[in-house]
Write a protein that holds these residues in place. Structure first.
Motif, PDB file in Angstrom:
ATOM      1  N   ASP A 154      37.835  33.367 182.714  1.00  0.00           N
ATOM      2  CA  ASP A 154      37.157  34.618 182.370  1.00  0.00           C
ATOM      3  C   ASP A 154      38.062  35.848 182.516  1.00  0.00           C
ATOM      4  N   ILE A 155      39.330  35.624 182.770  1.00  0.00           N
ATOM      5  CA  ILE A 155      40.266  36.732 182.970  1.00  0.00           C
ATOM      6  C   ILE A 155      41.139  36.907 181.731  1.00  0.00           C
ATOM      7  N   LYS A 156      41.153  38.121 181.215  1.00  0.00           N
ATOM      8  CA  LYS A 156      42.038  38.429 180.094  1.00  0.00           C
ATOM      9  C   LYS A 156      43.382  38.919 180.629  1.00  0.00           C
ATOM     10  N   VAL A 157      44.447  38.311 180.155  1.00  0.00           N
ATOM     11  CA  VAL A 157      45.784  38.714 180.575  1.00  0.00           C
ATOM     12  C   VAL A 157      46.227  39.895 179.717  1.00  0.00           C
ATOM     13  N   MET A 158      46.313  41.058 180.336  1.00  0.00           N
ATOM     14  CA  MET A 158      46.702  42.285 179.629  1.00  0.00           C
ATOM     15  C   MET A 158      47.763  43.003 180.464  1.00  0.00           C
ATOM     16  N   PRO A 159      49.002  42.581 180.377  1.00  0.00           N
ATOM     17  CA  PRO A 159      50.057  43.150 181.238  1.00  0.00           C
ATOM     18  C   PRO A 159      50.353  44.608 180.895  1.00  0.00           C
ATOM     19  N   ASP A 160      50.777  45.348 181.912  1.00  0.00           N
ATOM     20  CA  ASP A 160      51.233  46.724 181.710  1.00  0.00           C
ATOM     21  C   ASP A 160      52.634  46.693 181.115  1.00  0.00           C
ATOM     22  N   MET A 161      52.878  47.500 180.091  1.00  0.00           N
ATOM     23  CA  MET A 161      54.139  47.440 179.366  1.00  0.00           C
ATOM     24  C   MET A 161      55.326  47.831 180.248  1.00  0.00           C
ATOM     25  N   ARG A 162      55.130  48.769 181.177  1.00  0.00           N
ATOM     26  CA  ARG A 162      56.229  49.171 182.060  1.00  0.00           C
ATOM     27  C   ARG A 162      56.555  48.073 183.062  1.00  0.00           C
ATOM     28  N   SER A 163      55.528  47.447 183.612  1.00  0.00           N
ATOM     29  CA  SER A 163      55.751  46.356 184.571  1.00  0.00           C
ATOM     30  C   SER A 163      56.444  45.176 183.903  1.00  0.00           C
ATOM     31  N   ALA A 178      49.068  50.344 178.576  1.00  0.00           N
ATOM     32  CA  ALA A 178      49.866  51.378 179.234  1.00  0.00           C
ATOM     33  C   ALA A 178      48.976  52.049 180.266  1.00  0.00           C
ATOM     34  N   THR A 179      49.284  51.870 181.535  1.00  0.00           N
ATOM     35  CA  THR A 179      48.459  52.437 182.597  1.00  0.00           C
ATOM     36  C   THR A 179      48.871  53.856 182.961  1.00  0.00           C
ATOM     37  N   GLU A 180      49.955  54.333 182.397  1.00  0.00           N
ATOM     38  CA  GLU A 180      50.386  55.706 182.621  1.00  0.00           C
ATOM     39  C   GLU A 180      50.529  56.411 181.275  1.00  0.00           C
ATOM     40  N   VAL A 181      50.233  57.696 181.256  1.00  0.00           N
ATOM     41  CA  VAL A 181      50.256  58.444 180.006  1.00  0.00           C
ATOM     42  C   VAL A 181      51.640  58.437 179.370  1.00  0.00           C
ATOM     43  N   THR A 182      52.684  58.522 180.180  1.00  0.00           N
ATOM     44  CA  THR A 182      54.043  58.621 179.649  1.00  0.00           C
ATOM     45  C   THR A 182      54.665  57.271 179.285  1.00  0.00           C
ATOM     46  N   SER A 183      53.996  56.184 179.630  1.00  0.00           N
ATOM     47  CA  SER A 183      54.604  54.858 179.433  1.00  0.00           C
ATOM     48  C   SER A 183      54.889  54.549 177.975  1.00  0.00           C
ATOM     49  N   THR A 184      54.029  55.016 177.079  1.00  0.00           N
ATOM     50  CA  THR A 184      54.204  54.689 175.664  1.00  0.00           C
ATOM     51  C   THR A 184      55.488  55.278 175.087  1.00  0.00           C
ATOM     52  N   PHE A 185      55.990  56.339 175.711  1.00  0.00           N
ATOM     53  CA  PHE A 185      57.266  56.915 175.265  1.00  0.00           C
ATOM     54  C   PHE A 185      58.426  56.486 176.156  1.00  0.00           C
TER      55      PHE A 185
END
Length: 249
Positions: free
Chosen positions: A147-156, A64-71
């Motif tokens: 060498d790249i870890k795939v860690m997508p943003d949940m909102r995207s 979650a790249t934004e504080v509010t994304s988890t909610f």
């Protein structure tokens, strides 16, 4: 008994009042479903995210790249799911609003088309979730540099899957649109069939606009659209055009 539309002489203001009432009913049903589903918001999001989550390596997950994304992201997911569940009721309200203005022969074809449109919309969403997502995310995760870890943003991720859900849901309505064009006399089946090359190109153009910029997801939308177009022509040919009912003089 007259075959004239029942609301021929209904005042315009009455139409607006009825439209307002039906929109309020739709909103109420969606809100009730949303309130009922909100305690399960996290589980609903996890279900939507499962096709990608199971393809991420080891203990790597979404971020979650934004504080509010988890909610807000599970909140948004639950609201959209509530609307999806309410679609049969939404279409019923639309049908109830326009039905008084239809002739009998129009009502006879409208009811099966209404039911079919709901079923096809859900089939389109299921096709995206169970067929397209696994292939699509296998491709994206598998092509990541070593060498790249795939860690997508949940909102995207949610924005992407909602776009695909709507794209496939509405794309699967093509047979309904094709049948309506043929039945209404706007165009005949033979003319539509002659436009097949243009339709195929159009399907790929739509796939390019509505899906991520990769050939896999574009093809997975374009080919079903073309197939559904052919199915629509097939059913349209089976239908016998009946003369339109005319108002009594």
């Amino acid at each position: 008994m007259s075959d004239q539309p029942q609301d021929k002489h209904q005042p315009f203001i009455d139409h607006l009042i009825e439209l307002r009432d039906r929109l309020l009913r739709i909103l109420l049903v969606v809100l009730v479903l949303f309130v009922c589903l909100m305690p399960f918001a996290s589980e609903i999001y996890n279900f939507i995210a499962h096709p990608l989550q199971e393809r991420l390596a080891g203990d790597v997950g979404m971020i979650a790249t934004e504080v509010t994304s988890t909610f807000l992201t599970p909140f948004k997911t639950t609201f959209i799911v509530s609307f999806f569940i309410a679609i049969p009721f939404v279409l019923y309200q639309v049908w109830s609003f326009i039905a008084p203005g239809l002739y009998k022969n129009e009502k006879r074809i409208a009811i099966p088309l209404l039911i079919s449109s709901v079923a096809l919309f859900y089939i389109g969403i299921a096709f995206a979730y169970f067929v397209v997502f696994p292939l699509l995310f296998d491709f994206f995760v598998g092509t990541a540099p070593e060498d790249i870890k795939v860690m997508p943003d949940m909102r995207s991720y949610l924005d992407l899957v909602l776009k695909l859900f709507f794209a496939f849901g509405f794309a699967f309505e093509i047979p309904i649109a094709t049948v309506l064009l043929i039945w209404s006399g706007v165009v005949d089946a033979k003319t539509l069939a002659s436009k097949r090359p243009y339709v195929i190109v159009g399907c790929f153009l739509i796939g390019m606009l509505l899906t991520p910029p990769d050939i896999i997801s574009q093809s997975l939308l374009a080919f079903p659209m073309w197939l559904l177009f052919e199915i629509g022509i097939l059913f349209g040919r089976w239908m016998k055009s009946s003369p339109k009912d005319k108002p009594a003089t």
